[in-house]
Design an enzyme around this catalytic site. Structure first.
Site, short mmCIF file in Angstrom:
data_model
loop_
_atom_site.label_atom_id
_atom_site.label_comp_id
_atom_site.label_asym_id
_atom_site.label_seq_id
_atom_site.Cartn_x
_atom_site.Cartn_y
_atom_site.Cartn_z
CG ASP A 112 -1.82 1.17 1.32
OD1 ASP A 112 -2.31 1.59 0.26
OD2 ASP A 112 -2.04 1.68 2.43
CE LYS A 113 -0.11 7.35 -2.44
NZ LYS A 113 0.09 8.35 -1.36
CG ASP A 153 -3.85 -1.70 3.00
OD1 ASP A 153 -4.14 -1.46 1.83
OD2 ASP A 153 -3.37 -0.86 3.78
#
Length: 1444
Positions: free
Chosen positions: A405-406, A1039
């Site tokens: 994930d960012k 997530d």
């Protein structure tokens, strides 16, 4: 028909739960209470009872194939005709293995039982009709329909519908840290109709019926309605449900009725535990076990056939062939079958029974050292690594793909307000950017001052968490104390927790997030806008002139109002501020003097920075702004950039009030109404408790401009203006944010004009579609102005995204621009509110109805502006990504952010290089998508035709990154950027194969605007279709599905709660920890366990073959030359401990070398330590060594008259010595523990053998081992055999290892040699290694840990940019017509600005973007967008000539 109708009604009723009060049924028969059909509140997480433990545990253990196999062997040995050993003796190994596992299971279950007992016996207060009051009862006695009273800091015993709160506004505050780890408070409100109660709640007056949904595991979803005696209904949702396990905060008393209990509560339904994952080694091991079964079958078949053939050599029945009672002999075929079963019993040890238990012990040891690694401990959050899955540690060393994930994973998830645009004018907040650059220096000074404040003010004192507990249980709980609070007992005292000085006292309230430096020009306009607000009255409402002044006022009012932020104070962070503060000046106090000195120090730091550092050109320069612009109509494109100093010279921050600096008495206090604990003169500053960091950043930004949110209740919200006036807005409705609408709206009544106003904020892709159409406005000039504002705002949004900022649009709806009339009249609003309440009270299609009502309100909006919020990169992210790349790991980023933002972050963290060719695919057409994939594939294949791919890792790995030959140029790497809509097309159009083929040629892949479901689908696609080992890492609830889909899931305990951590296999606090976790611990865990498993197979095959060779000399009778007790001791004691120590402590390469040479990680990716060839080589080696260990003693004693056990003693001793020395040769690290274990095992063999042979007179009649070892030790031949045999047996392996160590070219062999050198020489060798791997100057420039600064002027580009760094190539595709034209890739551009005339592509380009040029990543250490003509020899930034 009636029956069908009844069935339908029954099915419909089965989806509902009906709850009534238990009070009318108190004292009645249990059968008469309708609520008793529901389960009780007692929980049971333990699996066993005293009576069921043995049979249930044995049954569970028999599910493992090896255990089932050995139990079957024991049963078979009880059959006299096929028994090879004494039945009782044969049970001992199996019983010991089962007993060890049973003890472990019993200990774990006992812990669960004790925890259940503590929870079930907690006290809570239940209303009793007989006692006319709340009486204490245990949790396990709570039933559905009971009325429960909870006090502050108590844990909620069940899922309870809130009916009463001591808060006057009917609000109850929850902390859900025990449920999802989130430490910020959540608001829950009393069911409508119960909030306005005078005095205490009277449960006996409750005669309503509650109808709600059946129990489910959706934590954030709950719907139902309350039916009153008059048949009216009141709807409620999750905002009124108190979940079991949460803690009451900031509320003295709360009362509710129990809805769900025990295992039907949402918390228990979510408590499924981590899913079981099988490691790659375990899957490989199961395959090899079946190979061993095949070998065993062949050996037994050989024994059966040999026995039959040997019996036929006798003309008469031999004397040992005993007939049955009738004098009949067994037929040869049946005798051979019995011998087959006997051989299975004899050679059963070929399947390693102790291997599984040894693996579990080794993994426990590995996890222990992993957990205690200080390099994986985060001091700031006081969190070590958490190992939640104990059975897949070795998989950490075999990862091939990482999906990350960012936000919050690569970045800090600390949202910092950076810049904004209002009515088309952009305010770049240049000094605010400088503040962020000097933050580390400021923070270091602030820490020193904070230490002094801790000594001066006990209310703010903080100490280390391990040394300080708050004094006195009656003190109010501080915000920081609840960060990691265990589930506590229900005493009527306030909780006591740890006070952590490292963490901020409130979530999302660190100095970097709070201290926003205002823009000078905007600050002046904000003051004018605040004064303009005073002129509004009910008779003179605001005119929708789209003027800058009115829009600025509405913009900051929206920032302060359109959120769900709670207001508290620093001295009492859990005490919510609900009363508007009085307008009075602050008195002078010691604390204010301290703050003033601190401000002056910070201001001098900023001034010194401004005088020494060159001023950067901001985004406004690219738009052509040269100075402040007062009105958005004066220029076509405006960008207002100014310093942060206010007109009075004060340095502005969200935690300092302007009036405090001036010392004037005209303004209102910005710090609430609470008094400081020690000095009555000092006012505590306000704290903002937000559910997301974005909300906190916007509220802090509004506070920096003195639009201060000072109090909030469900009905009202109060904002203080810069001049000190407080405006209290009536909150009519709040439409919360959700992932579908992607926006949030608040409906308020303006306190001055009494108009109904809607403030909305949300994603630009959503808000822009909801704006009023300028073409529909009757006033032509006004329509042009609106169109121009929207165009410029969109341009600013694009620039923000390129700078890596998160964007939000702010809009409002109040009056119709064409008719000048209110858009929402009182009648229309009341009608809409009625529909909204009906939707809330609906059980069927509730979400759809709520969405429909929201869409009726959120339309024809007026755009106010937009904000750019920075989410900074975590420390060490670029270095970690670079190291993982060198290790051969492909890294994909799956994020829900905008494409431009994600691409910019990718360049900042070195995920994309300046020399990469980037392909961006954005389309919703299946045919278009397929054409693009085909063209891109053809192009990358042409690039890599001259370069042979290295297939050593796997058949379709990335093209080799080996240096090119002297005659050829370096082939640029490729990157792929794809959005969520295109992913849908790929999955629905069966284009997965082409997509995967393209990604194998790409260095990096970015999936933007992807949903949680798409994230998990991408992970499963790579895992299943390519057969790769995958790892997913994330920090948020979105997530979770991705984490659970991967082979290894890693959660980051960050700003978004702990849901990702709770569903993960490992939990870390920083992305940079992934480097050592994989490259060091992952390599060690894999190398140790893999070699240990191979050694176990070798050991057992070598020993069992000794018995097999003996069968050729005993007529395949199934007899042994080694005593059975010795065989049992051999596996359980003599050779069991060395491989366990080897699996826990062995290190083939040091941690320093593994980190310096990430390429060594490929050893685990290629499964070099344990694969099919390694298994069969060890099998052949074991067979050879067993031949030597058997036939050397056989040839030595051939022709002698020694007995069978005397013959077996040297064989047993020589084989044990050989096996232990083989283990010693496999060890890469020698410590005192290794030596003691090996020597101890060898000496234990002699001690046990001497004692056993001395006392065992008739242990194995008729042949007994009495005094055998004692006689052998007195024979010199025994010593000669035991010395010569291991040497001959191990000579081939020693020769092989010597040649491999001398001439071996494997990476591990080279690293082992380097590791043995002195430190200086080792460092030189490592540098030489790395220079050979990457010859020449590095192409990539080290990127800072934060986002790139605003771009520098073009003339500075050549001097500041390294020669090796050049703009990347871009291949961007959008949904247009496809042209099959090819030609030169060169695209000379003189201006890279968006929409510039030179942005037109050349006719020979490959993939074309029609209207906008996507130019992220053209920076190198601070350059964003560069105007520079590109030479033919340099890398070009090009568009595609494939136009869709």
């Amino acid at each position: 028909m009636r029956k069908e109708g009844k069935k339908r009604r029954k099915r419909k009723e089965d989806k509902k739960r009906v709850v009534v009060s238990n009070l009318p049924f108190e004292g009645w028969s249990p059968k008469e209470n309708p609520n008793l059909q529901y389960r009780g509140n007692q929980i049971k997480t333990s699996k066993y009872t005293i009576l069921s433990f043995i049979p249930k545990n044995i049954f569970e253990q028999l599910h493992r194939f090896a255990n089932f196999y050995f139990v079957g062997i024991v049963v078979l040995n009880f059959i006299p005709v096929v028994s090879a050993f004494q039945p009782g003796v044969s049970m001992i190994p199996v019983c010991m293995i089962l007993a060890v596992t049973a003890i472990k299971d019993a200990w774990e279950d006992l812990r669960r039982y004790k925890a259940d007992k503590v929870i079930n016996n907690r006290e809570c207060f239940i209303y009793s009709r007989r006692e006319q009051s709340f009486v204490p009862k245990r949790w396990k006695e709570v039933r559905v329909g009971d009325f429960v009273q909870m006090q502050c800091n108590e844990v909620i015993p069940a899922d309870i519908l809130l009916l009463f709160s001591s808060d006057p506004s009917g609000i109850c505050h929850l902390e859900t840290a025990n449920l999802d780890g989130e430490t910020n408070l959540k608001q829950r409100c009393v069911v409508k109709g119960f909030s306005q109660q005078e005095g205490q709640f009277q449960p006996e007056h409750f005669h309503n019926t509650i109808v709600c949904e059946k129990p489910n595991n959706h934590l954030n979803k709950f719907k139902g309605y309350m039916e009153h005696p008059d048949q009216t209904r009141t709807g409620f949702g999750s905002e009124s449900l108190l979940l079991r396990g949460c803690t009451i905060r900031n509320t003295e008393v709360a009362v509710g009725i129990v809805i769900y209990t025990g295992h039907e509560t949402k918390a228990m339904l979510n408590n499924s535990g981590p899913r079981y994952k099988r490691s790659k080694i375990e899957r490989r091991m199961n395959t090899d076990v079946f190979f061993c079964i095949g070998i065993l079958f062949l050996m037994c078949l050989c024994g059966a056939i040999g026995h039959s053939l040997w019996n036929r050599t006798f003309e008469e029945h031999p004397p040992f062939d005993v007939p049955d009672a009738d004098g009949n002999f067994l037929p040869p075929a049946l005798g051979g079958f019995y011998m087959f079963l006997t051989m299975i019993i004899l050679l059963q040890v070929l399947i390693p029974i102790s291997l599984y238990v040894s693996i579990e012990l080794v993994k426990l040891g590995q996890v222990f050292f992993l957990h205690n690694d200080l390099d994986l401990y985060d001091e700031e959050s006081d969190l070590p690594i958490q190992c939640r899955a104990l059975n897949i540690t070795e998989d950490l060393g075999q990862i091939q793909y990482i999906f990350s994930d960012k936000t919050g994973t690569l970045t800090e998830n600390k949202m910092v307000f950076r810049r904004c645009t209002i009515m088309g004018s952009e305010y770049c907040h240049q000094e605010n950017a400088k503040r962020l650059e000097t933050l580390k220096e400021v923070d270091s000074d602030s820490e020193e001052w904070a230490q002094y404040q801790c000594l001066s003010f006990p209310a703010r004192r903080t100490q280390r968490p391990s040394t300080m507990r708050s004094q006195g249980g009656a003190q109010p709980l501080r915000r920081s104390q609840s960060a990691r609070v265990p589930i506590q007992g229900h005493s009527r005292q306030r909780s006591v927790g740890y006070c952590d000085s490292v963490q901020p006292p409130v979530a999302f309230s660190s100095s970097i997030e709070k201290d926003v430096t205002p823009d000078k020009n905007l600050l002046t306009k904000v003051r004018d806008a605040a004064l303009w607000l005073e002129t509004l009255t009910e008779a003179k409402p605001a005119k929708p002139s789209h003027s800058t002044t009115s829009s600025i006022a509405d913009f900051f009012l929206a920032l302060a109002i359109c959120n769900s932020v709670m207001v508290s104070t620093t001295t009492e962070p859990r005490q919510r501020v609900t009363i508007p503060p009085p307008n009075k000046a602050l008195g002078t106090s010691l604390e204010k003097i301290q703050q003033l000195f601190q401000r002056l120090k910070l201001m001098s730091l900023s001034q010194s920075f401004s005088s020494t550092a060159p001023s950067d050109t901001d985004l406004g320069d690219s738009l052509g702004a040269n100075g402040p612009i007062t009105d958005s109509d004066e220029k076509d494109d405006a960008s207002v950039c100014s310093g942060d100093y206010s007109t009075d010279g004060g340095y502005r921050s969200s935690t300092w009030d302007q009036n405090d600096i001036l010392g004037s008495g005209s303004g209102a206090s910005s710090d609430g109404v609470m008094e400081a604990p020690d000095l009555g003169l000092a006012k505590p500053e306000l704290c903002y408790e937000a559910e997301s960091p974005d909300e906190a950043a916007l509220v802090h930004a509004a506070h920096a401009y003195s639009f201060t949110l000072v109090s909030r209740t469900p009905e009202q919200v109060t904002v203080r203006l810069p001049q000190g006036i407080c405006l209290t807005f009536d909150v009519l409705f709040t439409l919360g944010f959700d992932s579908v609408r992607k926006r949030m709206s608040v409906v308020v009544r303006h306190p001055l004009t009494r108009e109904i106003v809607i403030y909305t904020k949300g994603a630009d892709s959503t808000i822009m579609d909801l704006l009023e159409d300028p073409a529909c406005v009757t006033d032509t000039d006004l329509g042009k102005k609106m169109k121009k504002i929207q165009a410029r705002t969109q341009k600013h949004l694009d620039l923000y995204a390129r700078d890596g900022l998160r964007t939000l649009c702010i809009a409002k709806k109040v009056r119709d621009t064409s008719s000048q009339q209110a858009v929402i009249s009182e009648e229309d609003f009341q009608r809409w509110a009625s529909f909204r309440r009906q939707a809330e009270a609906s059980l069927d299609n509730r979400d759809e109805l709520l969405m429909e009502t929201a869409q009726h309100l959120e339309n024809q909006l007026t755009l106010l502006g937009a904000t750019g919020i920075e989410d900074r990169l975590q420390e060490g992210v670029p270095d970690t990504i670079a190291a993982l790349r060198e290790a051969g790991i492909q890294l994909w980023v799956l994020t829900g952010d905008k494409q431009e933002t994600a691409v910019n972050i990718a360049y900042s963290c070195r995920l994309l290089s300046q020399t990469d060719t980037v392909y961006a695919i954005n389309t919703e057409s299946q045919e278009t998508c397929e054409s693009i994939l085909n063209c891109a594939l053809e192009e990358v294949k042409q690039f890599h035709q001259l370069q042979k791919p290295d297939h050593k890792l796997f058949g379709f790995r990335l093209p080799s990154k080996a240096p090119p030959t002297a005659s050829g140029a370096a082939v640029p790497d490729a990157g792929l950027v794809i959005d969520g809509k295109t992913l849908n097309v790929i999955f629905q159009g069966q284009l997965e194969k082409k997509f995967l083929e393209l990604t194998q040629h790409c260095r990096s892949v970015l999936c933007c605007r992807s949903t949680p479901l798409q994230k998990s689908m991408v992970v499963k696609l790579v895992r299943d279709k390519l057969g790769m080992m995958t790892l997913s890492i994330g920090d948020g609830a979105n997530d979770v599905s991705m984490i659970q889909a991967a082979d290894i899931g890693i959660g980051i305990s960050g700003q978004e709660g702990m849901q990702a951590v709770m569903s993960s296999d490992f939990a870390i606090s920083r992305f940079k920890h992934l480097k050592k976790l994989l490259l060091v611990h992952g390599h060690w865990c894999y190398s140790r366990l893999a070699r240990m498993v191979v050694y176990f197979f070798y050991k057992n095959v070598c020993y069992v073959n000794l018995l097999f060779w003996y069968q050729f000399f005993c007529g395949f009778s199934g007899s042994t030359m080694i005593d059975y007790w010795q065989m049992i001791f051999f596996n359980l004691f003599f050779t069991s401990l060395p491989p366990i120590i080897f699996g826990i402590l062995d290190k083939d390469v040091s941690a320093e070398t593994l980190l310096a040479l990430p390429e060594l990680y490929k050893n685990g990716q290629n499964s070099e330590c344990y694969n099919l060839s390694a298994f069969w080589i060890s099998m052949m080696d074991a067979s050879y060594q067993s031949l030597i260990c058997f036939f050397i003693p056989y040839l030595t004693y051939k022709g002698s008259d020694i007995d069978v056990f005397t013959f077996g003693a040297p064989i047993n001793t020589a084989s044990l010595t050989t096996i232990l020395l083989h283990q010693a040769m496999e060890m890469k690290t020698w410590t005192t523990i290794h030596g003691l274990v090996l020597l101890g095992s060898f000496l234990m063999y002699f001690v046990v053998s001497l004692l056993y042979n001395a006392i065992c007179v008739t242990c194995n009649s008729p042949t007994n081992p009495y005094w055998v070892m004692e006689n052998q030790l007195s024979d010199p031949t025994f010593y000669l055999v035991c010395l010569l045999t291991p040497v001959v047996a191990l000579l081939p392996r020693y020769f092989f290892l010597s040649v491999q160590g001398t001439y071996g070219k494997s990476l591990i062999s080279k690293a082992e040699k380097i590791d043995k050198l002195p430190v200086d020489k080792r460092n030189l060798e490592i540098q030489s290694w790395r220079s050979k791997q990457r010859p020449g100057p590095a192409a990539e420039v080290s990127q800072p840990a934060s986002h790139p600064a605003p771009p520098i002027p073009p003339q500075d580009f050549r001097t500041s940019t390294p020669k090796s760094s050049s703009p990347p190539k871009w291949r961007h595709t959008e949904d247009w017509m496809l042209r099959k034209q090819r030609g030169s890739r060169e695209c000379k551009r003189e201006d890279l600005c968006l929409g510039g005339p030179s942005a037109r592509p050349s006719s020979g380009q490959h993939l074309l973007e029609p209207s906008r040029t996507l130019v992220p990543g053209a920076h190198s250490r601070g350059q964003n967008d560069v105007r520079k003509p590109l030479s033919r020899s340099s890398h070009r930034r090009s568009q595609s000539s494939l136009t869709i």
